[in-house]
Design a protein around this motif. Structure first.
Motif, mmCIF file in Angstrom:
data_model
loop_
_atom_site.group_PDB
_atom_site.id
_atom_site.type_symbol
_atom_site.label_atom_id
_atom_site.label_comp_id
_atom_site.label_asym_id
_atom_site.label_seq_id
_atom_site.Cartn_x
_atom_site.Cartn_y
_atom_site.Cartn_z
ATOM 1 N N SER A 265 0.845 -1.189 0.000
ATOM 2 C CA SER A 265 0.000 0.000 0.000
ATOM 3 C C SER A 265 0.883 1.242 0.000
ATOM 4 C CB SER A 265 -0.900 0.013 1.236
ATOM 5 O OG SER A 265 -1.755 -1.112 1.245
ATOM 6 N N LEU A 266 0.465 2.246 -0.750
ATOM 7 C CA LEU A 266 1.225 3.484 -0.814
ATOM 8 C C LEU A 266 0.938 4.351 0.409
ATOM 9 C CD1 LEU A 266 0.747 4.392 -4.577
ATOM 10 C CD2 LEU A 266 2.742 3.357 -3.489
ATOM 11 N N ALA A 267 1.874 5.222 0.704
ATOM 12 C CA ALA A 267 1.712 6.161 1.819
ATOM 13 C C ALA A 267 1.251 7.508 1.284
ATOM 14 C CB ALA A 267 3.027 6.323 2.570
ATOM 15 N N PRO A 268 0.383 8.199 2.017
ATOM 16 C CA PRO A 268 0.045 9.574 1.624
ATOM 17 C C PRO A 268 1.198 10.506 1.963
ATOM 18 C CG PRO A 268 -0.967 9.054 3.726
ATOM 19 C CD PRO A 268 -0.276 7.795 3.265
ATOM 20 N N GLN A 269 1.112 11.703 1.473
ATOM 21 C CA GLN A 269 2.086 12.726 1.829
ATOM 22 C C GLN A 269 1.525 13.583 2.961
ATOM 23 O OE1 GLN A 269 2.814 14.712 -1.973
ATOM 24 N NE2 GLN A 269 4.779 13.685 -2.142
ATOM 25 N N TYR A 270 2.356 13.792 3.965
ATOM 26 C CA TYR A 270 1.966 14.662 5.088
ATOM 27 C C TYR A 270 1.955 16.106 4.611
ATOM 28 C CZ TYR A 270 2.375 17.205 9.514
ATOM 29 O OH TYR A 270 2.188 18.076 10.557
ATOM 30 N N TYR A 271 0.880 16.847 5.004
ATOM 31 C CA TYR A 271 0.774 18.232 4.565
ATOM 32 C C TYR A 271 0.709 19.217 5.731
ATOM 33 C CZ TYR A 271 -0.782 22.367 2.036
ATOM 34 O OH TYR A 271 -0.863 23.629 1.507
ATOM 35 N N GLN A 272 -0.070 18.884 6.802
ATOM 36 C CA GLN A 272 -0.224 19.879 7.868
ATOM 37 C C GLN A 272 -0.683 19.201 9.149
ATOM 38 O OE1 GLN A 272 -1.984 23.681 6.771
ATOM 39 N NE2 GLN A 272 -3.275 23.619 8.610
ATOM 40 N N PHE A 273 -0.212 19.728 10.271
ATOM 41 C CA PHE A 273 -0.623 19.263 11.588
ATOM 42 C C PHE A 273 -1.893 19.991 12.010
ATOM 43 C CE2 PHE A 273 -0.497 20.099 16.243
ATOM 44 C CZ PHE A 273 -0.680 18.801 16.688
ATOM 45 N N VAL A 274 -2.939 19.215 12.332
ATOM 46 C CA VAL A 274 -4.199 19.768 12.833
ATOM 47 C C VAL A 274 -4.687 18.816 13.917
ATOM 48 C CG1 VAL A 274 -6.527 20.542 12.309
ATOM 49 C CG2 VAL A 274 -4.754 20.705 10.560
ATOM 50 N N ALA A 275 -4.486 19.180 15.185
ATOM 51 C CA ALA A 275 -4.808 18.265 16.278
ATOM 52 C C ALA A 275 -6.306 18.043 16.388
ATOM 53 C CB ALA A 275 -4.260 18.797 17.589
ATOM 54 N N SER A 299 7.587 10.595 0.472
ATOM 55 C CA SER A 299 6.622 10.561 1.558
ATOM 56 C C SER A 299 7.325 9.950 2.763
ATOM 57 C CB SER A 299 5.391 9.730 1.151
ATOM 58 O OG SER A 299 4.409 9.786 2.158
ATOM 59 N N ASP A 300 6.541 9.471 3.735
ATOM 60 C CA ASP A 300 7.122 8.749 4.864
ATOM 61 C C ASP A 300 6.061 7.846 5.471
ATOM 62 O OD1 ASP A 300 9.258 7.993 6.532
ATOM 63 O OD2 ASP A 300 9.937 10.080 6.650
ATOM 64 N N TRP A 301 6.512 6.934 6.328
ATOM 65 C CA TRP A 301 5.620 5.936 6.890
ATOM 66 C C TRP A 301 6.259 5.343 8.138
ATOM 67 C CZ3 TRP A 301 7.952 5.962 2.148
ATOM 68 C CH2 TRP A 301 9.004 5.077 1.949
ATOM 69 N N ASP A 302 5.445 4.604 8.896
ATOM 70 C CA ASP A 302 5.952 3.999 10.128
ATOM 71 C C ASP A 302 7.067 3.005 9.803
ATOM 72 O OD1 ASP A 302 3.883 5.433 11.153
ATOM 73 O OD2 ASP A 302 2.855 3.749 12.097
ATOM 74 N N PRO A 303 8.207 3.101 10.492
ATOM 75 C CA PRO A 303 9.314 2.177 10.198
ATOM 76 C C PRO A 303 9.027 0.775 10.726
ATOM 77 C CG PRO A 303 9.873 3.577 12.057
ATOM 78 C CD PRO A 303 8.549 4.072 11.537
ATOM 79 N N ASN A 304 9.712 -0.190 10.128
ATOM 80 C CA ASN A 304 9.647 -1.593 10.571
ATOM 81 C C ASN A 304 8.222 -2.149 10.547
ATOM 82 O OD1 ASN A 304 12.486 -1.514 11.178
ATOM 83 N ND2 ASN A 304 11.971 -0.447 13.077
ATOM 84 N N GLU A 346 -1.023 3.103 5.736
ATOM 85 C CA GLU A 346 -0.329 4.196 6.409
ATOM 86 C C GLU A 346 -1.229 5.420 6.348
ATOM 87 O OE1 GLU A 346 1.869 7.030 8.126
ATOM 88 O OE2 GLU A 346 2.417 4.911 8.173
ATOM 89 N N GLY A 347 -1.527 6.005 7.525
ATOM 90 C CA GLY A 347 -2.550 7.033 7.559
ATOM 91 C C GLY A 347 -2.068 8.458 7.583
ATOM 92 N N ASP A 348 -0.827 8.721 8.058
ATOM 93 C CA ASP A 348 -0.443 10.119 8.271
ATOM 94 C C ASP A 348 0.777 10.568 7.479
ATOM 95 O OD1 ASP A 348 2.002 9.540 10.054
ATOM 96 O OD2 ASP A 348 0.398 8.527 11.138
ATOM 97 N N GLY A 349 1.469 9.671 6.803
ATOM 98 C CA GLY A 349 2.590 10.072 5.972
ATOM 99 C C GLY A 349 3.804 10.546 6.735
ATOM 100 N N ASP A 354 0.762 8.400 14.324
ATOM 101 C CA ASP A 354 -0.450 9.163 14.594
ATOM 102 C C ASP A 354 -1.678 8.387 14.119
ATOM 103 O OD1 ASP A 354 -1.473 11.974 15.418
ATOM 104 O OD2 ASP A 354 -2.512 11.538 13.538
ATOM 105 N N TYR A 355 -1.535 7.688 12.990
ATOM 106 C CA TYR A 355 -2.625 6.807 12.558
ATOM 107 C C TYR A 355 -2.109 5.790 11.547
ATOM 108 C CZ TYR A 355 -7.076 4.922 11.178
ATOM 109 O OH TYR A 355 -8.099 4.062 10.968
ATOM 110 N N ARG A 356 -2.426 4.543 11.824
ATOM 111 C CA ARG A 356 -2.159 3.445 10.908
ATOM 112 C C ARG A 356 -3.280 2.442 11.081
ATOM 113 N NH1 ARG A 356 0.904 -1.128 11.860
ATOM 114 N NH2 ARG A 356 1.882 -0.167 13.677
ATOM 115 N N ALA A 357 -3.570 1.678 10.044
ATOM 116 C CA ALA A 357 -4.685 0.735 10.111
ATOM 117 C C ALA A 357 -4.320 -0.565 9.420
ATOM 118 C CB ALA A 357 -5.936 1.337 9.480
ATOM 119 N N GLU A 358 -4.977 -1.631 9.858
ATOM 120 C CA GLU A 358 -4.891 -2.931 9.199
ATOM 121 C C GLU A 358 -6.322 -3.370 8.916
ATOM 122 O OE1 GLU A 358 -2.733 -5.522 11.765
ATOM 123 O OE2 GLU A 358 -0.879 -4.363 11.634
ATOM 124 N N SER A 359 -6.681 -3.359 7.646
ATOM 125 C CA SER A 359 -8.063 -3.640 7.253
ATOM 126 C C SER A 359 -8.218 -5.110 6.870
ATOM 127 C CB SER A 359 -8.473 -2.751 6.071
ATOM 128 O OG SER A 359 -8.466 -1.395 6.452
#
Length: 781
Positions: A265-275, A299-304, A346-349, A354-359
């Protein structure tokens, strides 16, 4: 390139075409009177389609259709639905934050993430429905052609096709041994192999075996870990198709298809922090993480973490046809389908969690259709009935250990598991009549009654490690406190359901039924003054069934379904062949009256404020126009420009919540993922090198106008307009038995993104494909 210059360029291309098309009626009339003939076997107008569930020339079908052969799709590099924007005016594709594909035609689509969400644009293999969008990856295997039908198709294709339908026509066995393969190799070591063998086994039995394998290295680069890559491809599929004709009037077709997808699965690109809810669990590194650069690859994603999917789809269909003469032809369609999903997302790039899912999920489908069609005098008719059973189990493990969601009321919250199980039963009876009022005028009428019964067997936000159970207890107490009641709570075992029923403030799964029926219909009239001109006008009403969502539900109210939506569509169009077949112009204008449009919005929650839920938009509308032209000005040169204009608006007074939880009135806003302008031009020139070999050079331009990823028209969720260019050149045998093509896609390496969304504490984008180069060898025997 700006939108103005791009559209101006396309208009400069198409304006002369419009001038040529205007006198085409008179030209065709003169040709008819002079006894001239127009070639039928070499241009667009001769394509045979089954949009009306019977074979007909595309220029004789009074509706907007785009059709492309499997060979043309291969030449253009259209390997899946995500690339259909290159050839289908008014079609858009995007993926949701959970990786679910969404198809939209003329602004009609359904931006929902659930596995069991019925689409607004449905897909079919040889008229057999593939009912859910997640199953549609890979339907382009070994195609004879693809038909894209625009506007409501409810009378013949059923509900959930309010936007249109994609009808994939599989390649069939041949009378003698034949074979073919396409082998492509390109950037990132991408290998795409597709081939088929077809042959008669006996005088009455033929077989076609086809397969496809795609592999490739990851093209996404990590911002923080040099050398780390994501996006590798590993996709395998195969089909056996048998056709048995024991007598001259009986034909049986068996299609068995299987595929598995182990791509990353591809990772999105992180654009902005909005809590979402700012708090101490959000790392400073995430708060201050740099915005992704304007590069489709970065982009970026959770390591390992292993982001490889394990999705499998098995499709079987049996088609029986009995020909009793012109007056009666019986067709039976039977299908069994099975889909299994494991898809990490990968949810947050970013490298932070901050967010990841396994569907996870599974779908089982049974479909049966029986119909009778024929021609009696001036009337051509179809009557039939169908039944569909679907079972959908959809659950997702949500992992957000470094986010604002990881603590509720000061209680640490671990992973959670939204889960739904749904059962769908759909019954339909339908009829269609085409009556020739004269040799030039035909009237059309169609009707379908549909009973759609959907049951939510179980809907729950499920505990995994005990932490959600503790939070659920705290929410129960808080609700009692707000109501001025004694503060009590019910303990929840590990693995239990923490979603709260507000009626009794108890943790329990949601159970509900949604039974609805509708009457779809279509009326039309077409006028064919000559063989080269078709003028038509249609009015039709189509429905999309209601559904239950799968989401992280604090209360059972979030599982409330949306009711069915309806589109009343008016369309008028023309299909004109001119200049002895060297010009084919197709144009249409349309207006859609949209009621109860289904969207993923928000509802107020007593404990958390606005929470995600499906909602209906009472009123909205779309109007627009499209024009696509095929030009053959000189031998060997073919140019296909197309342009679509859409004006979509939500009805006045629609109040809901935006992606950031703010309440607003969105009346008058355009639909998300619905650009006003779309345009494409494909051109190719071929010329002989010697008696047996031709050379060719060609290219494709795609313009996609600006739009937005959500209501509210926030700049951070904007999807900017973009223009991409593809190029190709090569050589081929004069009889097209072999072709060697070199190609470049996104030649200018344009940076663009196809989706924009807010998930948890970030705004993210799905980037487009980077520039790629490669070669394709195609051989037929």
């Amino acid at each position: 390139m700006s939108r103005t210059s791009t559209v101006r360029g396309l208009c400069l291309t198409t304006a002369p075409l419009a001038l040529l098309a205007l006198p085409a009626l008179a030209h065709a009339q003169q040709a008819s009177q002079a006894g001239a003939t127009t070639p039928d076997d070499n241009l667009y107008g001769a394509i045979i389609v089954t949009a009306q569930k019977r074979a007909a020339k595309i220029n004789d079908v009074p509706m907007s259709i785009t059709a492309a052969s499997g060979d043309l799709l291969t030449k253009l590099g259209v390997t899946d639905a995500s690339q259909l924007t290159k050839v289908v005016p008014g079609f858009t594709y995007n993926e949701t934050a959970y990786g679910t594909p969404v198809f939209t035609i003329r602004g009609v689509g359904f931006q929902e993430t659930s596995l069991g969400a019925s689409p607004a644009v449905s897909s079919y293999i040889d008229e057999v429905p593939v009912p859910f969008s997640a199953e549609t990856v890979g339907l382009g295997l070994d195609l004879e052609r693809l038909e894209v039908l625009k506007g409501p198709q409810g009378t013949l294709f059923g509900s959930n096709s309010t936007g249109g339908a994609l009808n994939y026509i599989a390649g069939k066995p041949t009378d003698k041994l034949s074979a073919g393969f396409d082998a492509s190799f390109g950037s990132f070591n991408t290998l795409d192999l597709q081939g088929h063998v077809a042959a008669p086994i006996t005088d009455t039995l033929g077989v076609r075996v086809s397969a496809r394998y795609t592999s490739g290295d990851g093209f996404q680069k990590s911002m923080t870990r040099p050398g780390d890559r994501l996006g590798s491809k590993d996709f395998l599929q195969g089909r056996i198709l048998l056709v048995w004709e024991p007598t001259s009037n009986w034909k049986t077709t068996l299609n068995i298809t299987a595929q598995r997808d182990r791509s990353e699965s591809l990772a999105p690109q992180y654009y902005q922090f909005v809590a979402l809810n700012d708090g101490p669990l959000i790392p400073d590194g995430f708060r201050n993480f740099p915005r992704a650069p304007k590069d489709n690859r970065v982009s970026d994603w959770d390591p390992n973490v292993n982001f490889k999917r394990n999705n499998r789809f098995y499709f079987g269909s049996l088609r029986n046809e009995l020909d009793l003469g012109d007056a009666a032809h019986i067709t039976s369609l039977t299908s069994l389908q099975r889909f299994r999903r494991y898809q990490p997302v990968e949810g947050d790039g970013t490298p932070f969690n901050d967010y990841r899912a396994e569907s996870y999920g599974k779908i089982n489908t049974f479909y049966q259709e029986l119909r009778l069609d024929g021609k009696v005098g001036n009337a051509t008719y179809i009557v039939g009935a169908n039944y569909e059973y679907d079972y959908v189990d959809d659950n997702t493990i949500q992992i957000y250990r470094q986010s604002s969601s990881a603590s509720v009321f000061g209680i640490p919250l671990g992973d959670t598991r939204p889960n739904t199980q749904q059962r769908l039963r759909t019954y339909g009876v339908f009829g269609n009549l085409d009556y020739e009022l004269s040799d030039k005028v035909t009237a059309h009428a169609g009707i379908r009654f549909t009973q759609a019964n959907r049951e939510l067997l179980y809907g729950c936000g499920q505990d995994i490690d005990g932490s959600w159970g503790l939070v659920s207890q705290a929410i129960q107490g808080y609700i009692h406190f707000l109501r001025g009641e004694p503060i009590t709570s019910t303990p929840i075992p590990v693995g239990g359901c923490g979603t709260i029923n507000l009626d009794n403030v108890q943790p329990e799964g949601a159970h509900a039924k949604l039974n609805q029926n509708n009457l779809s219909w279509r009326l039309g009239l077409d006028f064919k003054p000559t063989r080269d001109v078709l003028l038509y006008a249609n009015v039709s009403r189509g429905y999309k069934a209601g559904s239950f969502p799968t989401l992280a539900a604090a209360t059972t109210r979030q599982f409330d379904p949306v009711v069915q939506e309806t589109v009343l569509a008016f369309e008028a169009g023309a299909k004109v062949t001119a200049a002895n077949g060297r010009i084919q112009a197709n144009g249409a204008v349309f207006y859609y009256d949209y009621k109860n449009k289904q969207i993923l919005g928000r509802i107020p929650d007593i404990a958390f404020g606005p929470l995600p839920s499906l909602v209906n938009v009472p009123k909205s509308r779309i109007w627009g126009a499209e024009l696509d032209v095929t030009l053959n000005p000189v031998d060997g040169l073919r140019i296909r420009p197309a342009v679509t204009y859409l004006n979509s608006r939500l009805g006045d007074g629609f109040v809901n919540y935006d992606s950031f939880g703010a309440e607003g009135n969105f009346g008058g806003e355009p639909f998300p993922y619905t650009p006003k302008w779309q345009a494409n031009v494909d051109a190719e020139y071929s010329f002989p090198v010697n008696d047996g070999i031709d050379a060719f050079v060609g290219g494709n331009m795609l313009y996609y106008g600006k739009t937005n990823g959500a209501f509210g028209e926030y700049k951070v969720l904007a999807i900017d307009a973009y223009t991409t260019f593809d190029a190709r050149l090569g050589v081929a045998s004069h009889d097209d038995k072999w072709r060697l093509q070199f190609w470049a896609r996104n030649l200018t390496d344009k940076y663009y993104w196809t989706a924009s969304f807010r998930v948890n504490d970030s705004v993210n984008r799905y980037p487009g494909s980077p520039r790629t180069f490669g070669a394709t060898l195609s051989v037929k025997y």
